[in-house]
Motif scaffolding. Sequence first.
Motif, PDB file in Angstrom:
ATOM      1  N   LEU A 171      43.027  27.149  32.018  1.00 54.23           N
ATOM      2  CA  LEU A 171      42.847  28.590  32.113  1.00 54.23           C
ATOM      3  C   LEU A 171      44.213  29.237  31.942  1.00 54.23           C
ATOM      4  N   ASN A 172      44.266  30.252  31.112  1.00 58.25           N
ATOM      5  CA  ASN A 172      45.515  30.988  30.924  1.00 58.25           C
ATOM      6  C   ASN A 172      45.394  32.313  31.679  1.00 58.25           C
ATOM      7  N   TYR A 173      46.129  32.413  32.771  1.00 54.54           N
ATOM      8  CA  TYR A 173      45.909  33.537  33.684  1.00 54.54           C
ATOM      9  C   TYR A 173      46.386  34.870  33.121  1.00 54.54           C
ATOM     10  N   VAL A 174      47.480  34.861  32.379  1.00 51.67           N
ATOM     11  CA  VAL A 174      47.981  36.134  31.864  1.00 51.67           C
ATOM     12  C   VAL A 174      47.017  36.715  30.835  1.00 51.67           C
ATOM     13  N   SER A 175      46.518  35.877  29.933  1.00 45.68           N
ATOM     14  CA  SER A 175      45.607  36.421  28.919  1.00 45.68           C
ATOM     15  C   SER A 175      44.279  36.819  29.550  1.00 45.68           C
ATOM     16  N   LEU A 176      43.866  36.073  30.558  1.00 48.85           N
ATOM     17  CA  LEU A 176      42.649  36.433  31.274  1.00 48.85           C
ATOM     18  C   LEU A 176      42.798  37.805  31.932  1.00 48.85           C
ATOM     19  N   GLU A 177      43.949  37.997  32.527  1.00 49.42           N
ATOM     20  CA  GLU A 177      44.215  39.258  33.211  1.00 49.42           C
ATOM     21  C   GLU A 177      44.214  40.428  32.222  1.00 49.42           C
ATOM     22  N   GLN A 178      44.828  40.191  31.056  1.00 45.59           N
ATOM     23  CA  GLN A 178      44.864  41.255  30.053  1.00 45.59           C
ATOM     24  C   GLN A 178      43.462  41.606  29.592  1.00 45.59           C
ATOM     25  N   ARG A 179      42.645  40.559  29.420  1.00 44.13           N
ATOM     26  CA  ARG A 179      41.290  40.790  28.941  1.00 44.13           C
ATOM     27  C   ARG A 179      40.483  41.571  29.985  1.00 44.13           C
ATOM     28  N   VAL A 180      40.576  41.144  31.226  1.00 45.95           N
ATOM     29  CA  VAL A 180      39.837  41.851  32.280  1.00 45.95           C
ATOM     30  C   VAL A 180      40.319  43.287  32.385  1.00 45.95           C
ATOM     31  N   PHE A 181      41.617  43.434  32.309  1.00 45.41           N
ATOM     32  CA  PHE A 181      42.213  44.761  32.426  1.00 45.41           C
ATOM     33  C   PHE A 181      41.690  45.688  31.341  1.00 45.41           C
ATOM     34  N   GLN A 182      41.619  45.158  30.102  1.00 49.11           N
ATOM     35  CA  GLN A 182      41.111  45.975  29.006  1.00 49.11           C
ATOM     36  C   GLN A 182      39.637  46.291  29.188  1.00 49.11           C
ATOM     37  N   GLN A 183      38.891  45.295  29.669  1.00 49.81           N
ATOM     38  CA  GLN A 183      37.462  45.521  29.872  1.00 49.81           C
ATOM     39  C   GLN A 183      37.220  46.581  30.934  1.00 49.81           C
ATOM     40  N   LEU A 184      38.081  46.633  31.901  1.00 47.41           N
ATOM     41  CA  LEU A 184      37.923  47.639  32.948  1.00 47.41           C
ATOM     42  C   LEU A 184      38.446  48.991  32.491  1.00 47.41           C
ATOM     43  N   LYS A 185      38.993  49.029  31.270  1.00 47.42           N
ATOM     44  CA  LYS A 185      39.453  50.243  30.606  1.00 47.42           C
ATOM     45  C   LYS A 185      40.462  51.018  31.445  1.00 47.42           C
ATOM     46  N   GLN A 186      41.172  50.324  32.246  1.00 48.59           N
ATOM     47  CA  GLN A 186      42.286  50.882  33.019  1.00 48.59           C
ATOM     48  C   GLN A 186      41.895  52.032  33.935  1.00 48.59           C
ATOM     49  N   SER A 187      40.604  52.299  34.042  1.00 48.79           N
ATOM     50  CA  SER A 187      40.192  53.469  34.829  1.00 48.79           C
ATOM     51  C   SER A 187      39.553  53.017  36.145  1.00 48.79           C
ATOM     52  N   HIS A 188      40.191  52.052  36.744  1.00 48.00           N
ATOM     53  CA  HIS A 188      39.549  51.431  37.896  1.00 48.00           C
ATOM     54  C   HIS A 188      40.428  51.561  39.137  1.00 48.00           C
ATOM     55  N   ALA A 189      39.808  51.401  40.252  1.00 45.18           N
ATOM     56  CA  ALA A 189      40.582  51.263  41.484  1.00 45.18           C
ATOM     57  C   ALA A 189      41.239  49.893  41.434  1.00 45.18           C
ATOM     58  N   GLU A 190      42.407  49.750  42.037  1.00 41.47           N
ATOM     59  CA  GLU A 190      43.163  48.493  41.962  1.00 41.47           C
ATOM     60  C   GLU A 190      42.312  47.288  42.330  1.00 41.47           C
ATOM     61  N   ASN A 191      41.517  47.483  43.341  1.00 46.71           N
ATOM     62  CA  ASN A 191      40.789  46.353  43.870  1.00 46.71           C
ATOM     63  C   ASN A 191      39.765  45.793  42.899  1.00 46.71           C
ATOM     64  N   GLN A 192      39.325  46.621  41.956  1.00 45.23           N
ATOM     65  CA  GLN A 192      38.334  46.150  40.988  1.00 45.23           C
ATOM     66  C   GLN A 192      38.891  45.060  40.094  1.00 45.23           C
ATOM     67  N   LEU A 193      40.142  45.198  39.727  1.00 40.50           N
ATOM     68  CA  LEU A 193      40.780  44.196  38.884  1.00 40.50           C
ATOM     69  C   LEU A 193      40.885  42.879  39.657  1.00 40.50           C
ATOM     70  N   VAL A 194      41.313  42.973  40.898  1.00 30.67           N
ATOM     71  CA  VAL A 194      41.391  41.799  41.761  1.00 30.67           C
ATOM     72  C   VAL A 194      40.028  41.114  41.817  1.00 30.67           C
ATOM     73  N   GLN A 195      39.010  41.924  42.026  1.00 28.97           N
ATOM     74  CA  GLN A 195      37.657  41.412  42.181  1.00 28.97           C
ATOM     75  C   GLN A 195      37.146  40.763  40.906  1.00 28.97           C
ATOM     76  N   ALA A 196      37.335  41.459  39.795  1.00 29.89           N
ATOM     77  CA  ALA A 196      36.844  40.947  38.525  1.00 29.89           C
ATOM     78  C   ALA A 196      37.547  39.643  38.163  1.00 29.89           C
ATOM     79  N   LEU A 197      38.834  39.569  38.449  1.00 28.82           N
ATOM     80  CA  LEU A 197      39.573  38.342  38.162  1.00 28.82           C
ATOM     81  C   LEU A 197      39.083  37.205  39.041  1.00 28.82           C
ATOM     82  N   ARG A 198      38.908  37.514  40.311  1.00 31.29           N
ATOM     83  CA  ARG A 198      38.434  36.495  41.246  1.00 31.29           C
ATOM     84  C   ARG A 198      37.069  35.953  40.790  1.00 31.29           C
ATOM     85  N   ASP A 199      36.195  36.868  40.384  1.00 30.11           N
ATOM     86  CA  ASP A 199      34.867  36.443  39.963  1.00 30.11           C
ATOM     87  C   ASP A 199      34.916  35.630  38.679  1.00 30.11           C
ATOM     88  N   ALA A 200      35.884  35.954  37.816  1.00 32.60           N
ATOM     89  CA  ALA A 200      35.998  35.208  36.569  1.00 32.60           C
ATOM     90  C   ALA A 200      36.602  33.834  36.807  1.00 32.60           C
TER      91      ALA A 200
END
Length: 497
Positions: free
Chosen positions: A379-408
Amino acid sequence: MHFLSFTPILLLQLTFLSVLQGAKWTYNGQEGQQYWSKHYPYCGGSFQSPIDIESELLRFDPTLGPIEVQDYDLSPEEQLTLGNNGHSLQLSLPHKMYISGLPHRYTAAQLHFHWGSSSKPAGSEHLVESRQYAAELHVVHFNSDKYPNMSMAVDKSDGLAVLGVLIEVGEFNPAYEQFLKFISGVKYRDQRVQVPGFDIRELLPARLDEYYRYDGSLTTPPCYPSVLWTVFKNHVTISHKQFLALATSLYSSHAQDSVPLPLNGNFRKPQSADSRVVLVSFKEGKGLQGTLTVTSPLVRKRIVQKLLIGDLADLADEGLYQLLPSGTEQLHAGKTKDLKDKQSESLAKSKQQTLNASLRKKSQTSHSVGKFVLAEDTLNYVSLEQRVFQQLKQSHAENQLVQALRDAVFPELNLKSYLGCRSDLALPTIRNILRGRPTDEAFELDRSLTKAWMGQGKTSTVVKKSVTNYGGPSPVPRKPHSQGYPHPWLLPMERED
Ligand SMILES: *[C@@H]1O[C@H](CO)[C@@H](O)[C@H](O)[C@H]1NC(C)=O
Ligand SMILES: [Zn+2]
């Protein structure tokens, strides 16, 4: 475990990466560890370190041989860089040093320390049975079979291996004096001095055959879960005077800063076990008589194979016991700290599915069915993070990114770790696998499993509650795996060589 050091903070434009890598962090206060995940989402994610190594997490693994360190005996002609990076005291190590006997060669990069303060000599990161030691040494290595350097390895799931040594105050330690005598040269952040090489092996305990092993993370931002941890059972000692040198000589501020900030108490608090178990290489000792022995990797592989392509109805009827975590009741009894993480796994489902689908698609391309190819399972964590970040369209509460990454990341890490005997198979992981199966069969198994899990959980409210968050398999249809396709992690594992 600490890795970003002496990296000049570049003033890039305010992009995703610069936000992450430029953020400063501390152990306490406004940028303290409870806020790390704001800028470093993996710090709020799965499989974090350190942990409290408690007896109910232990599993004896008879295949764990002594740690073999190579070329650790450095000559005084070899100059090492001792530095203060504002978070720790760090010593650079030459790349000829490595660990053998792990699935890959892990080449040494640096060592550093975590410690308490003069008033509180308790600063180890790992705890053993809730006991904190005075300090802890981390010898950091990267997987040089697969990656050219530390920076390429640090965000890969098989990137790093760290040796952890617990340090107690007691007898004077001449090996530690080899660098402590230069500590006054690096009082302030970003200062460095050259020190002559010495035998790094002498910093480790005498016995390298007794240790704890588990899957974990960097203990400092960005907290990538990329570390294969080895924590030695036996501690070493340094004298009180040596401990004070470590605890009182250094500042986390620069020499020119008007207010000097003392550098001490630089340890992260213990993190949730997250269905992980801790393998032990030894069986003798207090409280170890009842320790379970790990289920063989072959059995584990067979179980996952059944989930992927076997008869699910059969599993629902008879095979359920294989899917339940061993010793669930002891494992979860009274562990409320696991609850939060269990609950969090149920969120951000749709994002997880998209991500997992793309992850799986990626891994499918590099494997062919039935061939004994080396699993490209990283698993490549940086690229995963970028992908999740883009999918969340940057319009999220901080915790959503944490959550989405954890779930992925969680089901993938859990499966990998389970096959390596370092986790119990978690319900979210089973559900993740089942999404590729015919709906009715999968639903039947899932129902039985939930029931069985709840039955087991009668003595454990934590398990029970975590199950109720799941309410059956996901209603969102997923693209099924092609029938008979083995998960890449089911291809032969190197540890069985
Ligand atoms: C690490 O390796 C990559 C790929 O070869 C290279 O681009 C990068 O500059 C290297 N980083 C360091 C710090 O040497
Ligand atoms: Zn560390």
